[in-house]
Design a protein around this motif. Structure first.
Motif, short mmCIF file in Angstrom:
data_model
loop_
_atom_site.label_atom_id
_atom_site.label_comp_id
_atom_site.label_asym_id
_atom_site.label_seq_id
_atom_site.Cartn_x
_atom_site.Cartn_y
_atom_site.Cartn_z
N TYR A 190 0.83 -1.20 0.00
CA TYR A 190 0.00 0.00 0.00
C TYR A 190 0.87 1.25 0.00
CZ TYR A 190 -3.23 3.59 1.69
OH TYR A 190 -3.95 4.75 1.82
N TYR A 191 1.85 1.30 0.89
CA TYR A 191 2.68 2.50 0.97
C TYR A 191 3.67 2.62 -0.20
CZ TYR A 191 0.69 3.64 5.49
OH TYR A 191 -0.18 3.99 6.49
N ASP A 192 4.04 1.49 -0.80
CA ASP A 192 4.85 1.56 -2.01
C ASP A 192 4.08 2.27 -3.12
OD1 ASP A 192 7.07 0.38 -0.96
OD2 ASP A 192 6.60 -1.64 -1.70
N SER A 193 2.80 1.94 -3.24
CA SER A 193 1.97 2.58 -4.27
C SER A 193 1.79 4.07 -3.99
CB SER A 193 0.61 1.90 -4.38
OG SER A 193 -0.16 2.09 -3.19
N VAL A 194 1.66 4.44 -2.70
CA VAL A 194 1.54 5.85 -2.36
C VAL A 194 2.85 6.58 -2.64
CG1 VAL A 194 1.17 7.49 -0.46
CG2 VAL A 194 -0.22 5.42 -0.60
N GLU A 195 3.99 5.96 -2.27
CA GLU A 195 5.29 6.59 -2.48
C GLU A 195 5.57 6.82 -3.96
OE1 GLU A 195 10.05 5.74 -1.60
OE2 GLU A 195 8.52 4.29 -0.99
N ASN A 196 5.16 5.88 -4.78
CA ASN A 196 5.42 5.98 -6.22
C ASN A 196 4.46 6.89 -6.95
OD1 ASN A 196 7.61 4.20 -6.02
ND2 ASN A 196 6.28 2.40 -6.22
N SER A 197 3.42 7.32 -6.26
CA SER A 197 2.48 8.23 -6.90
C SER A 197 3.05 9.64 -6.89
CB SER A 197 1.13 8.22 -6.17
OG SER A 197 1.25 8.83 -4.91
N SER A 198 2.50 10.49 -7.71
CA SER A 198 3.00 11.87 -7.81
C SER A 198 2.09 12.85 -7.07
CB SER A 198 3.11 12.28 -9.28
OG SER A 198 1.85 12.15 -9.93
N GLU A 199 1.19 12.33 -6.26
CA GLU A 199 0.21 13.19 -5.61
C GLU A 199 0.16 12.95 -4.10
OE1 GLU A 199 -3.51 12.56 -7.53
OE2 GLU A 199 -2.86 13.43 -9.43
N ILE A 200 1.32 12.97 -3.46
CA ILE A 200 1.34 12.85 -1.99
C ILE A 200 0.94 14.20 -1.40
CG2 ILE A 200 2.74 12.43 0.05
CD1 ILE A 200 4.42 10.52 -1.53
N TYR A 201 -0.16 14.21 -0.71
CA TYR A 201 -0.69 15.44 -0.12
C TYR A 201 -0.10 15.68 1.27
CZ TYR A 201 -4.22 18.68 1.79
OH TYR A 201 -4.85 19.75 2.37
N LEU A 202 0.08 14.59 2.03
CA LEU A 202 0.52 14.71 3.42
C LEU A 202 1.51 13.58 3.73
CD1 LEU A 202 0.18 15.91 6.33
CD2 LEU A 202 -1.70 14.28 6.63
N THR A 203 2.63 13.95 4.34
CA THR A 203 3.59 12.96 4.85
C THR A 203 3.56 13.01 6.36
OG1 THR A 203 5.02 13.28 2.93
CG2 THR A 203 5.97 12.18 4.83
N VAL A 204 3.46 11.83 6.97
CA VAL A 204 3.41 11.72 8.43
C VAL A 204 4.69 11.04 8.91
CG1 VAL A 204 2.18 10.81 10.43
CG2 VAL A 204 0.90 11.55 8.40
N ALA A 205 5.45 11.74 9.74
CA ALA A 205 6.65 11.17 10.34
C ALA A 205 6.39 10.88 11.81
CB ALA A 205 7.82 12.14 10.20
N ILE A 206 6.56 9.62 12.21
CA ILE A 206 6.40 9.22 13.61
C ILE A 206 7.79 9.13 14.22
CG2 ILE A 206 5.52 7.46 15.19
CD1 ILE A 206 3.55 6.65 12.97
N ILE A 207 8.15 10.10 15.04
CA ILE A 207 9.49 10.16 15.65
C ILE A 207 9.51 9.27 16.87
CG2 ILE A 207 11.29 11.73 16.43
CD1 ILE A 207 9.47 14.03 15.41
N THR A 208 10.47 8.36 16.90
CA THR A 208 10.49 7.41 18.02
C THR A 208 11.90 7.13 18.49
OG1 THR A 208 9.74 5.22 18.75
CG2 THR A 208 10.55 5.39 16.48
N VAL A 209 12.01 6.86 19.78
CA VAL A 209 13.26 6.45 20.41
C VAL A 209 12.88 5.44 21.49
CG1 VAL A 209 13.21 8.30 22.13
CG2 VAL A 209 15.39 7.28 21.48
N SER A 210 13.75 4.50 21.74
CA SER A 210 13.46 3.48 22.73
C SER A 210 13.26 4.10 24.10
CB SER A 210 14.59 2.45 22.79
OG SER A 210 14.34 1.51 23.80
N ARG A 211 12.21 3.66 24.80
CA ARG A 211 11.92 4.18 26.14
C ARG A 211 11.99 3.07 27.18
NH1 ARG A 211 8.05 9.21 25.93
NH2 ARG A 211 8.15 9.77 23.74
N ALA A 212 12.69 1.99 26.89
CA ALA A 212 12.76 0.89 27.84
C ALA A 212 13.44 1.34 29.12
CB ALA A 212 13.53 -0.28 27.23
N VAL A 213 12.85 0.97 30.25
CA VAL A 213 13.49 1.22 31.53
C VAL A 213 14.65 0.24 31.66
CG1 VAL A 213 13.19 1.23 34.04
CG2 VAL A 213 11.32 1.97 32.53
#
Length: 433
Positions: free
Chosen positions: A78-101
């Motif tokens: 699904y995301y490969d097809s979105v990435e290869n399209s020329s009409e990406i309206y919104l990109t969502v970046a989920i910023i993450t870092v390990s929070r293990a105690v």
């Protein structure tokens, strides 16, 4: 006769106020965070921590089930097809870092919850096929971030100190040099926070979307995010006064602001808000009483007195219930969300126009000294004099009790009880094709 009527009126008002503020509201708001009555609740920190832990585990299980129930390989295709399209309206970046105690090796599962919610958002009717979501792992040892490693099978990803599921060098070529993000692993915690944020922001912008949504890994989207955000982008952030609609210039749209700072305060906007609540409540109540007592003819002073009594009644009710809880009524419709100037804190969920990213990241990565990223971003808007906005109530819930900057510190617990029932239902369940 008049004196007797006055005494009866005063007695009636006193009884109504006592029933409301000494009986009904204490019962209804006893366990309602941010209400005046909740402050008197004897619930202990241990009880609160146990309750929050249980709810968090429920959300983690729902998020895990959501991904495991998907068709194998369906999400990457699904995301490969979105990435290869020329009409990406919104990109969502989920910023993450390990929070293990470190001592207990416990993983809170925040990024699983956020990723499940954002994947559902990306496939909503309003944003489907034109929204690209990826996990931006900024851990110094990305392989040790077990939750992010699990998500590699379901979502595109990039690692600041590792691999990417897409080729950054192909997207940036010579004009975008990423060596600035890769050279140092001994950054101070505020410098690393800012550099991490800038890295993910630049990667998100590389897909050439119209907007970039930066989401920290402990922010869960509300179920209303898709249709409220779409309405906001097409109405509040567009100048429709001209013959052809043009997007307004703005630095960012804040979709989360800490609830503990959203209460009533001693300033003009809050005073006007309380006054409007009292006026509407008093006016409606007066009309209802006049309709129920058609034969009774009151003079102007009597009607004004009743209006003022009920206006104060509704103002005090709003004050005791808490602005955070009163604002939940706005969720009834996308038209009721409050669009206002943004405050400087915080960065849990921020939407940027793509055009602002280059100048913002340049500013953030060339600072002579570093402080919290949200304050640096706010300083940038002050220097450039670009408008900033936010929506109320929040379109994200903050569930990160465990700090990412100081992994041994647990934040104040009461704030995470707010609308806890809704955060559970925000994590999708069931099979997704």
């Amino acid at each position: 006769m008049a004196r007797a009527r006055f005494q009866l009126c005063c007695s009636t008002v006193a009884i109504v106020y006592m029933i409301q503020f000494l009986l009904l509201l204490p019962i209804l708001c006893y366990n309602l965070p941010f209400s005046s009555y909740f402050l008197a609740s004897p619930i202990s920190n241990n009880e609160t921590a146990t309750l929050l832990h249980d709810f968090n585990q429920q959300r983690v299980r729902r998020a895990y089930s959501y991904f495991k129930s998907q068709t194998p390989g369906g999400n990457p295709r699904y995301y490969d097809s979105v990435e290869n399209s020329s009409e990406i309206y919104l990109t969502v970046a989920i910023i993450t870092v390990s929070r293990a105690v470190e001592k207990k090796r416990q993983y809170p599962g925040y990024v699983l919850q956020t990723s499940a919610g954002m994947d559902k958002f990306a496939k909503s009717h309003e944003f489907s096929r034109r929204t690209f979501v990826f996990v931006c792992n900024v851990d110094l040892n990305p392989q040790e971030h077990k939750e992010a490693m699990f998500l590699k099978k379901y979502l595109p990803f990039t690692e600041r100190y590792g691999l990417s599921s897409f080729k950054l060098e192909d997207k940036y070529q010579n004009q975008h040099n990423y060596s600035i993000y890769q050279t140092k692993k001994s950054e101070g915690k505020y410098e690393k926070e800012t550099m991490d944020y800038s890295y993910c922001l630049k990667v998100a912008k590389s897909f050439d979307p119209e907007y970039v949504l930066m989401v920290e890994d402990d922010a869960i989207p509300h179920n209303d995010l898709a249709y409220v955000l779409k309405y906001t982008l097409e109405n509040h952030l567009v100048d429709n006064r001209r013959s052809t609609s043009q997007r307004k210039d703005f630095a960012y749209l804040k979709l989360y602001y800490p609830e503990r700072w959203q209460g009533y305060a001693f300033d003009v906007p809050m005073f006007l808000e309380l006054l409007s609540i009292g006026s509407v409540g008093g006016g409606v109540t007066l009309v209802v009483f006049q309709c129920l007592a058609k034969r009774r003819q009151d003079n102007y002073s009597s009607r004004l007195s009743r209006f003022l009594i009920w206006m104060v009644f509704f103002i005090l009710t709003a004050e005791f219930v808490g602005r955070q809880n009163v604002m939940e009524v706005r969720r009834l419709s996308k038209y009721l969300y409050k669009f206002r100037q943004a405050s400087e804190c915080c960065t849990q969920a921020m939407l940027y126009p793509s055009a602002i990213v280059d100048s913002l990241t340049t500013y953030l990565t060339t600072l002579p000294s570093f402080k919290h990223t949200d304050l640096s971003i706010y300083d940038f808007t002050l220097q450039t004099n670009i408008p900033t906005y936010q929506l109320e109530p929040n379109l994200f819930y903050h569930v990160g009790m465990q700090s990412s900057l100081n992994k041994s510190r647990i934040k104040l617990l009461e704030q995470f009880l707010f609308r806890l029932d809704l955060t559970s239902s925000s994590i999708p369940g069931g099979k997704v094709e």
